[in-house]
Design an enzyme around this catalytic site. Structure first.
Site, PDB file in Angstrom:
ATOM      1  N   GLY A  48      32.552  26.848  -7.927  1.00  0.00           N
ATOM      2  CA  GLY A  48      32.287  27.212  -6.334  1.00  0.00           C
ATOM      3  C   GLY A  48      32.392  25.845  -5.719  1.00  0.00           C
ATOM      4  N   SER A  50      34.705  25.807  -3.400  1.00  0.00           N
ATOM      5  CA  SER A  50      35.240  25.792  -1.755  1.00  0.00           C
ATOM      6  C   SER A  50      34.803  25.014  -0.456  1.00  0.00           C
ATOM      7  CB  SER A  50      35.158  27.089  -1.300  1.00  0.00           C
ATOM      8  OG  SER A  50      34.549  27.784  -1.535  1.00  0.00           O
ATOM      9  N   TYR A 225      17.159  22.485  -6.582  1.00  0.00           N
ATOM     10  CA  TYR A 225      16.157  21.932  -5.749  1.00  0.00           C
ATOM     11  C   TYR A 225      14.369  21.469  -6.163  1.00  0.00           C
ATOM     12  CZ  TYR A 225      14.627  20.001  -0.816  1.00  0.00           C
ATOM     13  OH  TYR A 225      14.245  19.740  -0.222  1.00  0.00           O
ATOM     14  N   TYR A 235      10.152  27.960  -2.198  1.00  0.00           N
ATOM     15  CA  TYR A 235      11.910  27.138  -2.545  1.00  0.00           C
ATOM     16  C   TYR A 235      11.022  26.986  -3.595  1.00  0.00           C
ATOM     17  CZ  TYR A 235      16.043  25.584  -3.487  1.00  0.00           C
ATOM     18  OH  TYR A 235      17.330  25.885  -4.077  1.00  0.00           O
ATOM     19  N   LYS A 244      15.929  29.108 -10.222  1.00  0.00           N
ATOM     20  CA  LYS A 244      15.647  27.647 -10.808  1.00  0.00           C
ATOM     21  C   LYS A 244      15.159  27.212 -12.011  1.00  0.00           C
ATOM     22  CE  LYS A 244      18.882  26.792  -7.411  1.00  0.00           C
ATOM     23  NZ  LYS A 244      20.065  26.785  -7.998  1.00  0.00           N
ATOM     24  N   LEU A 273      20.302  19.223   2.083  1.00  0.00           N
ATOM     25  CA  LEU A 273      21.355  18.653   2.646  1.00  0.00           C
ATOM     26  C   LEU A 273      21.313  20.001   3.787  1.00  0.00           C
ATOM     27  CD1 LEU A 273      24.063  16.650   0.784  1.00  0.00           C
ATOM     28  CD2 LEU A 273      22.547  16.293   2.988  1.00  0.00           C
ATOM     29  N   VAL A 274      22.283  20.112   4.985  1.00  0.00           N
ATOM     30  CA  VAL A 274      22.707  20.849   5.074  1.00  0.00           C
ATOM     31  C   VAL A 274      24.143  21.798   5.179  1.00  0.00           C
ATOM     32  CG1 VAL A 274      23.972  21.869   7.927  1.00  0.00           C
ATOM     33  CG2 VAL A 274      22.653  19.980   7.544  1.00  0.00           C
ATOM     34  N   THR A 275      24.201  23.321   4.637  1.00  0.00           N
ATOM     35  CA  THR A 275      25.104  23.720   3.898  1.00  0.00           C
ATOM     36  C   THR A 275      25.028  24.778   4.125  1.00  0.00           C
ATOM     37  OG1 THR A 275      24.260  24.761   1.987  1.00  0.00           O
ATOM     38  CG2 THR A 275      25.917  22.404   1.387  1.00  0.00           C
TER      39      THR A 275
HETATM   40  P1  NAD Z   1      27.704  26.329  -0.454  1.00  0.00           P
HETATM   41  O1  NAD Z   1      27.174  27.497   0.171  1.00  0.00           O
HETATM   42  O2  NAD Z   1      28.231  25.817   0.545  1.00  0.00           O
HETATM   43  O3  NAD Z   1      28.933  26.287  -1.564  1.00  0.00           O
HETATM   44  C1  NAD Z   1      29.077  28.002  -2.755  1.00  0.00           C
HETATM   45  C2  NAD Z   1      30.125  28.043  -3.416  1.00  0.00           C
HETATM   46  O4  NAD Z   1      30.333  29.006  -3.636  1.00  0.00           O
HETATM   47  C3  NAD Z   1      31.610  28.016  -2.151  1.00  0.00           C
HETATM   48  O5  NAD Z   1      32.124  27.484  -2.978  1.00  0.00           O
HETATM   49  C4  NAD Z   1      31.888  30.059  -2.210  1.00  0.00           C
HETATM   50  O6  NAD Z   1      32.692  30.070  -1.902  1.00  0.00           O
HETATM   51  C5  NAD Z   1      31.005  30.263  -3.631  1.00  0.00           C
HETATM   52  N1  NAD Z   1      30.695  31.359  -4.412  1.00  0.00           N
HETATM   53  C6  NAD Z   1      29.622  31.892  -3.847  1.00  0.00           C
HETATM   54  N2  NAD Z   1      29.903  33.173  -3.598  1.00  0.00           N
HETATM   55  C7  NAD Z   1      30.936  33.782  -5.180  1.00  0.00           C
HETATM   56  C8  NAD Z   1      31.466  34.521  -6.156  1.00  0.00           C
HETATM   57  N3  NAD Z   1      30.495  35.793  -5.579  1.00  0.00           N
HETATM   58  N4  NAD Z   1      32.768  34.264  -7.007  1.00  0.00           N
HETATM   59  C9  NAD Z   1      32.911  32.909  -6.245  1.00  0.00           C
HETATM   60  N5  NAD Z   1      32.347  31.867  -5.245  1.00  0.00           N
HETATM   61  C10 NAD Z   1      31.416  32.374  -4.877  1.00  0.00           C
HETATM   62  O7  NAD Z   1      26.108  26.304  -0.938  1.00  0.00           O
HETATM   63  P2  NAD Z   1      25.367  24.644  -1.574  1.00  0.00           P
HETATM   64  O8  NAD Z   1      24.374  24.258  -0.703  1.00  0.00           O
HETATM   65  O9  NAD Z   1      26.938  23.824  -1.988  1.00  0.00           O
HETATM   66  O10 NAD Z   1      24.916  25.323  -2.899  1.00  0.00           O
HETATM   67  C11 NAD Z   1      25.880  25.317  -4.299  1.00  0.00           C
HETATM   68  C12 NAD Z   1      24.875  25.015  -5.396  1.00  0.00           C
HETATM   69  O11 NAD Z   1      23.759  23.350  -5.335  1.00  0.00           O
HETATM   70  C13 NAD Z   1      23.769  26.021  -5.610  1.00  0.00           C
HETATM   71  O12 NAD Z   1      22.763  26.118  -6.664  1.00  0.00           O
HETATM   72  C14 NAD Z   1      22.512  24.826  -3.991  1.00  0.00           C
HETATM   73  O13 NAD Z   1      20.927  26.166  -4.937  1.00  0.00           O
HETATM   74  C15 NAD Z   1      22.283  23.516  -5.491  1.00  0.00           C
HETATM   75  N6  NAD Z   1      22.004  22.808  -3.909  1.00  0.00           N
HETATM   76  C16 NAD Z   1      21.932  22.727  -3.124  1.00  0.00           C
HETATM   77  C17 NAD Z   1      21.216  22.398  -1.978  1.00  0.00           C
HETATM   78  C18 NAD Z   1      21.177  22.081  -0.334  1.00  0.00           C
HETATM   79  O14 NAD Z   1      20.403  21.560   0.248  1.00  0.00           O
HETATM   80  N7  NAD Z   1      22.182  22.433  -0.181  1.00  0.00           N
HETATM   81  C19 NAD Z   1      20.304  21.241  -2.698  1.00  0.00           C
HETATM   82  C20 NAD Z   1      20.091  21.211  -3.767  1.00  0.00           C
HETATM   83  C21 NAD Z   1      20.871  22.705  -4.918  1.00  0.00           C
END
Ligand code: NAD
Length: 399
Positions: A48, A50, A225, A235, A244, A273-275
């Site tokens: 993951g 990218s 999270y 959540y 989770k 965070l904004v993603t």
């Molecule tokens: P994101 O959408 O930015 O990144 C997701 C990544 O997964 C990307 O690289 C995407 O290409 C990859 N991906 C998705 N499906 C795939 C597949 N089938 N095969 C290969 N790659 C695949 O998301 P994010 O917010 O960075 O989330 C990543 C982790 O962090 C998650 O577990 C999320 O729950 C956790 N998280 C996020 C936050 C937040 O606020 N954004 C906070 C705490 C924890």
């Protein structure tokens, strides 16, 4: 062509190659400005890798720890006038910067849930690095095809038990409205756990362990999270929260499996965070807008890169990981400070469309969202003719 943002709800269907490259370069600068990370892993696999937390993990590992990195993701290259996805451009830029710095980087674009991608990645590790010292698991996906049964699972963001009604932000026009989300039905919980729970993380670690490509003392981390009570129905206590919980259950199983090679599995609870993933969750964008304002005013705001730098520098590589009472790493420690949460809660009760600019950082939310797709970065000429077809050096695109 001129590349401009095309926003549809909580996604942007275009991405700017030079803007994404700038975003990656800025993240690299954050890590480099903090200096090298001592005792860091030298060979890191990021699943993951990218966008969001995974991209920042790869950057912190490479440019902080000087690590060789293998990245796995699911992105789309450009096609004619259609731009590639942001994660594609981010990876192209990352590899270019890594090459310039003399760092090994190899990337795999495919379904990380599949056996085929696992096998391909393991073969590459064997051939190029022999083993890895760290495995970051940062997938966020709405669906998963189970590699053994072929069953397709879909994750949902729903409360459990009863309808959840609360304030919500329309991130396109800044209107604060109310949203009601129906409670789970049928096998919604099981479906979500199958996609976002720990089974695939465990399958990766099992496959890597069986192949003998995990080095002695390996650390593996998956992200979670928790957040404040206003978001709990959707959540922590909702379908995603169940997934989770499953991740934490798998973390304990992995600890036992890795004991023989003195390895360690972690769940790291990160900041909101904004993603691309978080912008799809109802209620959360309004919370993030209020949170950003408070944390920026207190000068403790972090983005993914500052969080991931801190994960490597202060927890994974410091010899003092500081787990909480249940063994989790808490990178949400600043977000959850009582003085931060008290102000957010007070403002949550009062916020409406008219006072959002005063109580929240909607402008910051919007600019963070656009930056995910390479828009709004200083020094990028958005009026310039741009070629959308950019290659990722290590990825072969089949026509
Ligand atoms: P994101 O959408 O930015 O990144 C997701 C990544 O997964 C990307 O690289 C995407 O290409 C990859 N991906 C998705 N499906 C795939 C597949 N089938 N095969 C290969 N790659 C695949 O998301 P994010 O917010 O960075 O989330 C990543 C982790 O962090 C998650 O577990 C999320 O729950 C956790 N998280 C996020 C936050 C937040 O606020 N954004 C906070 C705490 C924890």
């Amino acid at each position: 062509m001129i590349v401009a943002p095309k926003i549809r709800g909580f996604i942007c269907t275009t991405a700017h190659p030079q803007g994404c490259a700038k975003h990656v370069a800025q993240q690299i600068s954050v890590v480099k400005n903090r200096g090298p990370i001592a005792n860091g892993p030298k060979r890191v696999l990021v699943i993951g890798s990218s966008t969001g937390y995974g991209l920042s993990s790869r950057i912190a590992a490479a440019f902080g720890c000087n690590a060789a990195t293998v990245g796995v993701f699911f992105e789309r290259p450009s096609e004619g006038d259609r731009t590639a996805t942001a994660g594609w451009y981010n990876t192209a830029a990352f590899e270019k910067e890594a090459q310039a710095a003399g760092l090994y980087a190899r990337s795999f674009n495919g379904d990380a849930f599949s056996d085929a991608v696992k096998t391909e990645v393991i073969e590459a590790i064997k051939a190029d690095l022999s083993q890895v010292d760290c495995v970051i698991y940062s997938l966020a996906s709405p669906r998963r095809v189970h590699p053994k049964t072929g069953e397709v699972f879909k994750s949902v963001l729903k409360p459990i038990g009863e309808v959840f009604t609360n304030k919500n932000l329309n991130t396109t026009n800044g209107a604060v409205t109310e949203v009601s989300i129906e409670a789970v039905q049928g096998d919604d919980i099981a479906q979500t756990v199958a996609v976002m729970g720990g089974e695939d993380w465990e399958m990766w670690i099992d496959a890597l362990l069986d192949a003998g490509v995990l080095a002695k003392g390996v650390q593996t981390v998956s992200y979670s999270y928790i957040g404040p009570e206003v978001t709990w129905p959707i959540y922590k206590n909702g379908t995603i929260g169940r997934a989770k919980e499953d991740l934490e259950h798998v973390q304990r199983k992995l600890d036992a499996k890795l004991a023989g090679i003195q390895g360690k599995a972690w769940v790291s609870v990160n900041k909101a965070l904004v993603t691309q993933a978080s912008s799809a969750i109802p209620v959360v964008p309004l919370y993030i807008s209020l949170l950003y304002k408070v944390m920026k005013d207190m000068d403790i705001h972090e983005d993914c890169i500052e969080q991931m730098d801190r994960l490597f520098r202060e927890r994974l590589c410091s010899g003092n990981p500081q787990p909480d009472e249940t063994g989790r790493l808490r990178l949400d420690d600043w977000e959850m400070k009582p003085e931060v949460q008290a102000i957010v809660a007070e403002r949550w009760a009062q916020v409406n469309t008219e006072n959002l600019a005063e109580f929240g950082d909607f402008a910051g939310y919007q600019s963070s969202f656009l930056r995910l797709f390479g828009f709004g970065l200083d020094g990028v000429d958005y009026e310039a003719d741009t070629d959308p077809s950019i290659a990722i050096p290590s990825v072969v695109v089949s026509e």
